[in-house]
Design an enzyme around this catalytic site. Sequence first.
Site, PDB file in Angstrom:
ATOM      1  N   GLN A   1      -4.087   4.272   5.724  1.00 23.15           N
ATOM      2  CA  GLN A   1      -5.449   4.785   5.556  1.00 23.15           C
ATOM      3  C   GLN A   1      -5.484   6.318   5.577  1.00 23.15           C
ATOM      4  OE1 GLN A   1      -5.653   6.164   8.623  1.00 23.15           O
ATOM      5  NE2 GLN A   1      -4.152   4.832   9.530  1.00 23.15           N
TER       6      GLN A   1
ATOM      7  N   ARG B   1       0.875  -1.175   0.000  1.00 26.11           N
ATOM      8  CA  ARG B   1       0.000   0.000   0.000  1.00 26.11           C
ATOM      9  C   ARG B   1       0.911   1.223   0.000  1.00 26.11           C
ATOM     10  NH1 ARG B   1      -2.394  -0.206   6.179  1.00 26.11           N
ATOM     11  NH2 ARG B   1      -0.437  -0.608   7.248  1.00 26.11           N
TER      12      ARG B   1
ATOM     13  N   CYS C   1      -8.998   0.574   9.491  1.00 23.83           N
ATOM     14  CA  CYS C   1      -9.550  -0.430  10.400  1.00 23.83           C
ATOM     15  C   CYS C   1     -10.191   0.230  11.612  1.00 23.83           C
ATOM     16  CB  CYS C   1      -8.437  -1.385  10.820  1.00 23.83           C
ATOM     17  SG  CYS C   1      -9.016  -2.908  11.550  1.00 23.83           S
ATOM     18  N   ILE C   2      -9.416   0.980  12.376  1.00 26.24           N
ATOM     19  CA  ILE C   2      -9.999   1.737  13.482  1.00 26.24           C
ATOM     20  C   ILE C   2      -9.077   2.896  13.848  1.00 26.24           C
ATOM     21  CG2 ILE C   2      -9.060   0.150  15.231  1.00 26.24           C
ATOM     22  CD1 ILE C   2     -12.360   2.229  15.306  1.00 26.24           C
ATOM     23  N   GLU C   3      -8.359   3.411  12.854  1.00 26.12           N
ATOM     24  CA  GLU C   3      -7.534   4.583  13.073  1.00 26.12           C
ATOM     25  C   GLU C   3      -8.424   5.821  12.962  1.00 26.12           C
ATOM     26  OE1 GLU C   3      -6.032   1.199  12.185  1.00 26.12           O
ATOM     27  OE2 GLU C   3      -6.701   2.272  10.417  1.00 26.12           O
TER      28      GLU C   3
ATOM     29  N   ARG D   1       0.224   0.197  18.569  1.00 23.73           N
ATOM     30  CA  ARG D   1      -1.165  -0.034  18.181  1.00 23.73           C
ATOM     31  C   ARG D   1      -1.448  -1.527  18.237  1.00 23.73           C
ATOM     32  NH1 ARG D   1      -4.340   1.029  12.479  1.00 23.73           N
ATOM     33  NH2 ARG D   1      -3.267  -0.879  11.948  1.00 23.73           N
TER      34      ARG D   1
END
Length: 830
Positions: free
Chosen positions: A193, A189, A468-470, A678
């Site tokens: 994100q 990537r 994802c959950i950032e 994290r």
Amino acid sequence: MTQVAEIKSPHEQRLEDNIAGKEDIYRESHKRVFKLLERFDGQKPAIDVERALYFTQSMAETVGQPLVLRWAKALMNVAKNITVMVQDDQLLLGRCGGHDGRYGILYPELDGDFLDIAVRDLPTRPQSPASISPEDAKIVVEQIAPFWKGRTYHEALNKALPAEVHKLTYDDPDGLISRFIVNETSSFRSSIQWVHDYEVVLKRGFNGLKQEMEEKLAALDPASPVDQVDKRPFIEATILVCDAIVLWAKRHADAARKAAEACADPVRKAELIRMAENAEHVPANPARDFYEAVQSQYFTQMFSRLEQKTGTTISNGRMDQYFYPFYKKDMEAGILTDEKTLEYLECMWVGMAEFIDMYISPAGGAFNEGYAHWEAVTIGGQTPDGRDATNDLTYLFLKSKREFPLHYPDLAARIHSRAPERYLWDVAETIKFGSGFPKLCNDEECIPLYVSKGATFEEALDYAVSGCIEIRMPNRDTYTSGGAYTNFASAVEMALYDGKMKKYGDVQLGIQTGDARKFKSWDEFWNAYVQQHMLLLRTTFIQQYIVIQTRAKHFAQPMGSVLHALCRKHCIDLHQPQIPEGLNFGYFEFMGLGTVIDSLAAIKKLVFEDKKLTMDQLIDALEANFEGYEDIQQLLRTAPCYGNDDEYADEIGRELDRMAVSFAAKYGKEMGINNDARYVPFTSHVPFGKVVSATPNGRVAWFPLADGSSPSHGADHNGPTAILLSNHNTKNYGMRARAARLINVKFTPKCVEGDAGTEKLVQFIRTWCDLKLWHIQFNVINADTLKKAQKDPQKYRNLIVRIAGYSAYFVDLTPDLQNDLIARTGHDQM
């Protein structure tokens, strides 16, 4: 004896009704989008090569020019030539190629050295397979891959890593096989994100942004080397990319008008004409109504995917906030209904679901099973001035997730201590539906933490969930480097075997800390573990520093940059390591927290304190993978475990976290970033477990590790509230070099049945919020349903489950991940 019928979630009942041939109760009210959905239901995604082809053609012609300008020229070439299409029944325009149904595109600049492998293996690999036609495969092999040989980011990174770092990162000299010990993610990537400032597009349009950059171009000092060498190419690139997306939209408008001319159905003809009118006006200009706002955002979202492979795609930001003024105005004018609002939004959902975030490397596929991509829509939370932000659109998003059976986009609900009861009730009812939506993010943890790291309260209050959950703060966040995933369960194994791992034979991966059979005290073993733990941390940070330095030479992001106020202000590309006034929030992943805590607790308690077994007995059992040592395996499972509000285990977890966070605070600062600890695995706890042999918590060899900050499978005996308390107990709240923590909780439908169940769930959410935990997400499902779906996948084609920050079709997952979901403890009491 009368058998009591199993309580099913609404999602399960809906599937059972469909299997029985009953009409879906929501089909009539969502007729259009059901038709769109059925066209690709169960379809294996296809690889579309057009973006890669036109991008490569341009890059080959511009070698030697400034990278950011080359990128913009390549995007213009894509915008001019890529197929534009108008799908039957769709109300929105904007696709990234000419394939109908599910499709993905290639990014050869990133990992083009994998292209030959991908063409061969993608159609049949177990994780997220994709088809490719022989004609397209030939284009990849003959016209795309040759140019990128020796030019890709992945090849550059592979060469740049020092030998000791390379050894823990890759399992081969060319870096094509991951070691799954300290995994870099930057080669599958081009950035982590991200969230755009969509509001600036809706209010000003790309023509407005272009005008701003043209004024900056005119103001450059002709004698200034910085202005002429650094700023001019950037400004020219942003102007060009504004033209590119407007051209792309206009081509869609032309296609819609052409389709309208050929359309005999007067209703559809009128729809096509309106679609063309929308695309002629936006995203070039400010949106004038809700429909145009949705179309403008969708063009921006989809063109971003043509620009580069950003994390797990670009997130949608706070949709209920930036769309609300358009919704409110149109509702008050009587030109919009809630039904039409949902239809526009759900046309967008289908378009996003059809696009697959393709990972062509084996490691990338293993990290993101089930065609994972996160275009998270954030709802709720607070306004920048601290008021509750829920509005009528907030509730429509929740309604859509209950009624429309689709796993995209992801939905993230922000929760704060003053969240309205109606909102929490609706969130709980949506969770109870059983498809894994929404995931929850806690304002009471995120906002103070980000203020402590340099954000203003206004910026932190306006955060959006991404990936994802950032979380991201548009126009202030500037860090884009892909993080590392660090397998701390491997540190346990290396402490047991003098720096070696069974998977890798005699390779000396870790530090030689001695023969663990001879350790006479807990302190000796703990010292051995700490040495391996610190080695992994050192390797992680050296690797990430090289990643940061290497990426800036290989990636540019003119579109992402023109949508960022600081990039426009300072005329600097988003991929540069340091942007003035920006906040660099990066992270590394602590993989296997529950596995490590439970393993260390078992050794400390059972071997050195209670002396119920010796190190020889323990290691003999581990080396045999517990075959013939089942009594020892059962004994190990009686040790204190994380997830039970057990002070013994949680104290070990808190020390592990302290070591990671302390290291991050010291060396992140040296790197000029926040590279914080994290606990978010995606699906990587499965492949990471495949390299770790049997562990002292009773886990057998090659079995998945504990995911995120959730307990080990079957280790949480004291109910779901104890999971929350253990998570709280293992966090070092006084230290700020921390980031997201993912918690998975699985309830049976019986546990949350009826209004009483909803009330219990609301109170559980309030407890989670009060404890200031970052994230939580739920599966509400019976294990029997998952087992039935394994046996008969076609019947359960539409079964949606929660994975790791996203939901996916259960049957799209590998058997390993399916079994991992089944093994999660299903709580029937709260």
